[in-house]
Design a protein around this motif. Structure first.
Motif, short mmCIF file in Angstrom:
data_model
loop_
_atom_site.label_atom_id
_atom_site.label_comp_id
_atom_site.label_asym_id
_atom_site.label_seq_id
_atom_site.Cartn_x
_atom_site.Cartn_y
_atom_site.Cartn_z
N LYS A 178 49.40 42.89 27.77
CA LYS A 178 49.56 42.96 29.22
C LYS A 178 48.47 43.80 29.86
CE LYS A 178 51.85 46.12 30.74
NZ LYS A 178 52.81 47.16 31.11
N VAL A 179 48.13 44.92 29.23
CA VAL A 179 47.11 45.76 29.87
C VAL A 179 45.77 45.05 29.89
CG1 VAL A 179 48.22 47.94 29.36
CG2 VAL A 179 46.56 47.05 27.77
N LYS B 201 45.60 43.01 33.20
CA LYS B 201 45.73 43.65 34.51
C LYS B 201 44.41 43.76 35.21
CE LYS B 201 49.83 46.29 34.32
NZ LYS B 201 50.49 47.55 34.55
N GLU B 202 44.50 43.87 36.53
CA GLU B 202 43.27 44.01 37.30
C GLU B 202 42.65 45.36 37.02
OE1 GLU B 202 43.90 43.88 41.46
OE2 GLU B 202 41.86 44.47 41.93
N ASP B 203 41.38 45.34 36.88
CA ASP B 203 40.68 46.57 36.53
C ASP B 203 40.14 47.17 37.82
OD1 ASP B 203 37.65 47.37 34.79
OD2 ASP B 203 39.47 48.52 35.09
N SER C 81 43.67 51.85 35.32
CA SER C 81 44.62 50.76 35.21
C SER C 81 44.10 49.80 34.17
CB SER C 81 44.77 50.05 36.55
OG SER C 81 43.56 49.41 36.87
N GLY C 82 44.94 48.93 33.76
CA GLY C 82 44.49 47.86 32.86
C GLY C 82 44.03 48.40 31.53
#
Lengths: 430, 336, 216
Positions: free
Chosen positions: B64-65, B68-70, B229-230
């Motif tokens: 999932k990571v 994700k949007e970076d 994030s991500g």
């Protein structure tokens, strides 16, 4: 990855679009354009509003917004990692040590007082439930008492005992949750879940008589809505038999824990005089040594007939408030036993019409909620709706302690002290 | 000679690749353990949808990571923002090279293995500092500084506590240390205080509860990692759990006999069977200590920052010095 | 009761009693002094301020600030009603007696507009700091704050600008799947079972595809 896309092809920022739209509408309507926000630093494409975002309005704000060398204004915003609801704390810190604090409220303000002026007296009892949503029964108890005074009746004895029973049950789980929140704010993730297990059992019990798990619509002017039933009694029996042991399990994780004690003892000390001055009531006041309990000071039935002592602690720190609540929890258990023994038979609701119209007058009723003195001042003008319905919530007044208490402590202690005061934002913001 | 060299290089490449590949599943397993164990201690179930009894939950988290949007904050320093998670992960991965899984099954059997390990594990501090600085966020900065202070100050008792063990065994090589333990008994019996200091300092070093002021309950949640994030956050996250595994593994190797069985008959075997035997015992002990660390996380509240630093400098450091002193005297006096 | 009569005889209060409350009514200017006497006098000894509330008696009537006090020596709550005129709603603060009254006074200021002189921190508690109305007054009407918003008095759905979707041109072509011609069957059936055609839209410029699919 999207980070390397050229900016020209980006979707326009909705905030830019909104700002452009707002400007266009303002010019179209002939209104002066909005004042640009001061110190609007660009940050990730958004206009950053600095802290503070407006000139100070009062002396106190001026004092707060004056930042000395080495100090910084930090916002612990409405969305907290730790609980209690939405509240904003403006901290002035000098490298981890808090030098000043301001509590900004109103994020959960629902205008319940004004709303109740348009509702019948019975409807008011449903509106007050979500105020202090962790002690809904207490929220209903005070208005019910006030309205009964206005109407000039008294609830039948059985109703009074049932009221006391559910109110003490509410107190049990509310205090149990406070233990959990205190631990959670300090990083212990297990006691909160034990608190919720405990709460779940009690709330299932209360659901079997009131039909609701959280915002029980149980009290009526003149009594309670339903009598106890078999399911309630059997759940009560099961719960009661293992409650003491489960309390012991739950507190064993924290009370003797070295880390917990190091973080809570000698922290956030409220002295006796300070507590009285600041209007703190309830377990916070008693933990500072003042033996004031509304159930003893102005006994509302049936507490006059029940035997219990007013427990106090002497230290007045976070640990004392924690121990105070545990002791009160155990005392509530004892009260529940007495209530079950002494409960008389009889009707559970006095005969009142559907929409009551009390004679014009004023009434004040105060009860002891898990957070302190919760009181209702109701004025009737003879019509079906109360003319003025005022609730005094203890959490709001307890929060005043924060700016006095916090300077000198670390930021991490803010969480501990606030959790020990046990505010519930629903009540604070009404 | 050539063949030896080639075989040596080949073996090295193979083992390092294996080690690097091993970090990710290790992180997945440890995260999954944590989810389920903390859940049972909280009297709940934990993830139970993904896979049998939720066993694939952390694996799916890993994927999932990736999806994700970076995001990188506009004003963040792009280069350092990107490098920070690599530094932390690299520190963790590189220190896995010296972990003695079984007799002969070390990726790099340095003669100064212990020194190498402590040197490399300190690199993660740099990663966290850089992360806090590069985020252009004053909370991240404060969190990063706090974490740097915490990790740096706990490195000293950490290394000092091991010196006593090293003095007793007379070697800095992991394999020789474990052989010494085979002949003389586990080092925890000789160096109980040293082990205690090492355990506490290692938990503080990897930011585990009760010493996780860095990542939780900062002014804002997640301290230096707030803006990540991500996959970048995934790097930090996995590096933390790999570091947990590594610290437990090192503790087991240093104090609890590494791959040795708890009984001396036989403590270790030779050949392929010996490797299996050693790996079994090694992982059993390591995962036991990981379990204890997770247990501590479920149970204990956090120690406050100033109490944490106070404990490092005022309690653990003097204790470690005293331990070293006593050990040294004992070794000289008793000619050990 | 007797004590109150003797202490306050000069201020000419009105007394009233119920089974558990004693109530006195005093004019607003003397509120702080009266409360100070009530708190400090050793025989009265009302050490706890339980509640401070404000009541609005109507658009042409007075305000009243009601304090409830508690003492161990007296079995009843004491209610002090201080009348304040609506035209000039000012009252001396009691924060010097009980600092816990600060939030009470802030709330009264916020909700009713009663100014407490001497309070160092009289700003709004619940509403946002730039709010201009006092919500709990009896003549509070919500639109008086919306009166100078840009959309004042105009229904946004009746403004042609709302339907001018060209301002979103930067987003790219609108839904390419939108049928550029007739409305869908369902809407035709529902909208006019009698077979009437729907009115053409009052939109001037910008006959975009999406403008044909808006509700009629």
């Amino acid at each position: 990855m999207t980070a390397t896309e050229p900016r020209e092809g980006r979707i326009p920022d909705p905030i830019d679009l909104d700002a452009a739209e707002e400007a266009r509408l303002r010019t179209a309507a002939g209104i002066a354009p909005a004042v640009a926000t001061a110190a609007g630093a660009e940050y990730a494409g958004f206009e950053m509003v600095g802290i503070p975002d407006r000139p100070p309005q009062t002396e106190r704000e001026r004092e707060l917004f004056t930042v000395d060398e080495g100090e910084m204004l930090v916002n612990m915003g409405p969305q907290h990692p730790s609980t209690h609801g939405v509240m904003r704390l403006l901290l002035k810190v000098r490298s981890e040590v808090v030098t000043d604090l301001d509590v900004v409220l109103g994020y959960l303000h629902r205008g319940i007082e004004k709303l109740c002026e348009n509702a019948t007296y019975t409807t008011v009892l449903t509106y007050v439930d979500p105020m202090d949503y962790l002690s809904s029964m207490h929220n209903e108890h005070a208005p019910a008492l006030a309205f009964e005074k206005l109407y000039g009746i008294e609830a039948p004895p059985r109703a009074q005992y049932i009221r006391a029973l559910v109110v003490e049950l509410n107190r049990v789980f509310s205090h149990g949750l406070m233990m959990g929140f205190l631990a959670l704010d300090m990083g212990g993730i297990t006691p909160i879940l034990y608190g919720f297990i405990n709460r779940d059992e009690i709330v299932e019990m209360l659901a079997s008589i009131s039909g609701q798990r959280m915002l029980f619509n149980f009290f009526r002017v003149g009594g309670v809505n339903w009598d106890v039933n078999d399911e309630f009694l059997s759940r009560l029996g099961t719960w009661h038999s293992k409650q003491l042991r489960s309390i012991r399990d739950n507190e064993a994780l924290l009370t003797e824990n070295e880390i917990f004690r190091a973080r809570t003892q000698k922290m956030g000390i409220i002295s006796r005089e300070q507590a009285i001055q600041l209007g703190v009531t309830g377990p916070n006041l008693r933990a500072s040594g003042v033996p004031f309990d509304v159930r003893k000071a102005h006994p509302y039935a049936p507490y006059a007939e029940l035997e219990f002592d007013v427990i106090t602690q002497q230290a007045g720190d976070v640990y004392a408030r924690y121990i105070q609540r545990i002791d009160e929890l155990k005392q509530s258990m004892h009260l529940i036993e007495q209530i079950m023994d002494k409960m008389p038979h009889g009707p559970v609701q006095a005969q009142v019409p559907g929409i009551i119209r009390p004679r014009p007058g004023r009434a004040y009723a105060a009860i002891e909620s898990p957070r302190g003195l919760y009181s209702v001042y109701a004025i009737s003008d003879g019509g079906p709706n109360p003319y003025r319905f005022r609730m005094r919530d203890p959490s709001l007044i307890s929060l005043q302690v924060m700016p006095t208490l916090m300077p000198g402590h670390l930021i991490a202690d803010t969480m501990a002290i606030m959790a020990s005061l046990d505010p519930v934002m629903g009540g604070v913001d009404k | 000679m050539d063949l030896d060299l080639l075989l040596g290089i080949g073996r090295f490449i193979l083992s390092t690749t294996l080690i690097l590949l091993l970090t990710i599943p290790t992180a997945f397993i440890v995260i999954q353990m944590e989810l389920k164990i903390i859940a049972s201690m909280n009297l709940r179930i934990g993830p139970n949808r993904v896979g049998p009894m939720g066993a694939f939950q952390s694996t799916i988290h890993g994927f999932k990571v990736l999806a994700k949007e970076d995001q990188i904050p506009d004003k963040a320093d792009r280069a350092t923002f990107t490098i920070a998670p690599w530094m932390v992960f690299m520190a963790a991965a590189m220190s896995m090279l010296v972990i003695p899984f079984a007799p002969g099954a070390i990726a790099a059997d340095f003669n100064i293995g212990i020194v190498y390990f402590f040197a490399i594990i300190g690199l993660s501090v740099v990663g966290l500092l850089v992360a806090g600085w590069a985020s252009y966020n004053k909370y991240s900065l404060l969190g990063g500084l706090r974490s740097a202070a915490q990790m740096v100050s706990y490195e000293i008792p950490l290394t000092l506590s091991v010196v006593g063990a090293v003095v007793l065994a007379g070697t800095l090589n992991f394999t020789d240390l474990i052989h010494w333990q085979r002949d003389h008994g586990w080092l925890v019996l000789w160096q109980f205080v040293g082990w205690g200091i090492f355990y506490i300092a290692s938990l503080a070093e990897i930011n585990r509860t009760p010493f996780d002021m860095v990542e939780a309950d900062s002014e804002i949640v997640a301290g230096p990692f707030t803006e990540y994030s991500g996959m970048r956050f995934g790097f930090f996250f996995f590096a933390e759990y790999v570091a947990l595994f590594i610290m437990s593994a090192i503790m087991v190797s240093l104090f609890f006999g590494g791959w040795l069985a708890p009984w001396p008959f036989p403590a270790e075997l030779g050949g392929f069977l010996g490797t299996i035997y050693g790996i079994f015992w090694f992982f059993l002990k390591t995962y036991f200590f990981i379990f204890v660390a997770i247990w501590m996380r479920a149970t204990l509240p956090r120690v406050r920052v100033d109490q944490l630093m106070g404990m490092a400098w005022k309690v653990l450091l003097p204790l470690a010095l005293v331990n070293l002193f006593v050990t040294a005297i004992a070794v000289v006096a008793l000619n050990l | 009761m007797r004590l109150l009569t003797e202490r306050f005889a000069d201020a000419a209060p009105t007394l009233w009693t119920d089974e558990d409350t004693v109530e006195i009514t005093i004019p607003g200017a003397g509120a702080a002094d009266a409360l100070r006497t009530l708190r400090d006098d050793p025989e009265l000894d009302f050490w706890m301020l339980a509640d401070a509330a404000a009541v609005d008696y109507g658009p042409t009537e007075r305000f009243e600030v009601v304090y409830h006090l508690y003492s161990d020596r007296h079995p009843a709550w004491l209610r002090v009603r201080a009348t304040v005129s609506r035209a000039d709603p000012r009252l001396p603060t009691i924060t010097q007696l009980w600092s816990g009254a600060g939030f009470h006074e802030r709330e009264m200021f916020d909700m009713m507009g009663i100014v407490f002189e001497g309070n160092r921190d009289l700003r709004r508690l619940y509403m946002s700091p730039d709010y201009r109305s006092f919500p709990q007054r009896k003549d509070f009407l919500l639109p008086d704050d919306a009166a100078d918003s840009p959309a004042a008095g105009v229904n946004p759905l009746e403004r042609p600008e709302t339907w001018d979707l060209t301002r979103f041109a930067a987003l790219g072509p609108l839904n390419p799947l939108a049928d550029a011609g007739a409305p869908t069957d369902a809407s035709a059936v529902v909208a006019d079972p009698a077979g009437e055609q729907p009115e053409p839209s009052p939109v001037g410029a910008g006959q975009t595809d999406a403008s044909r699919s808006r509700p009629r």
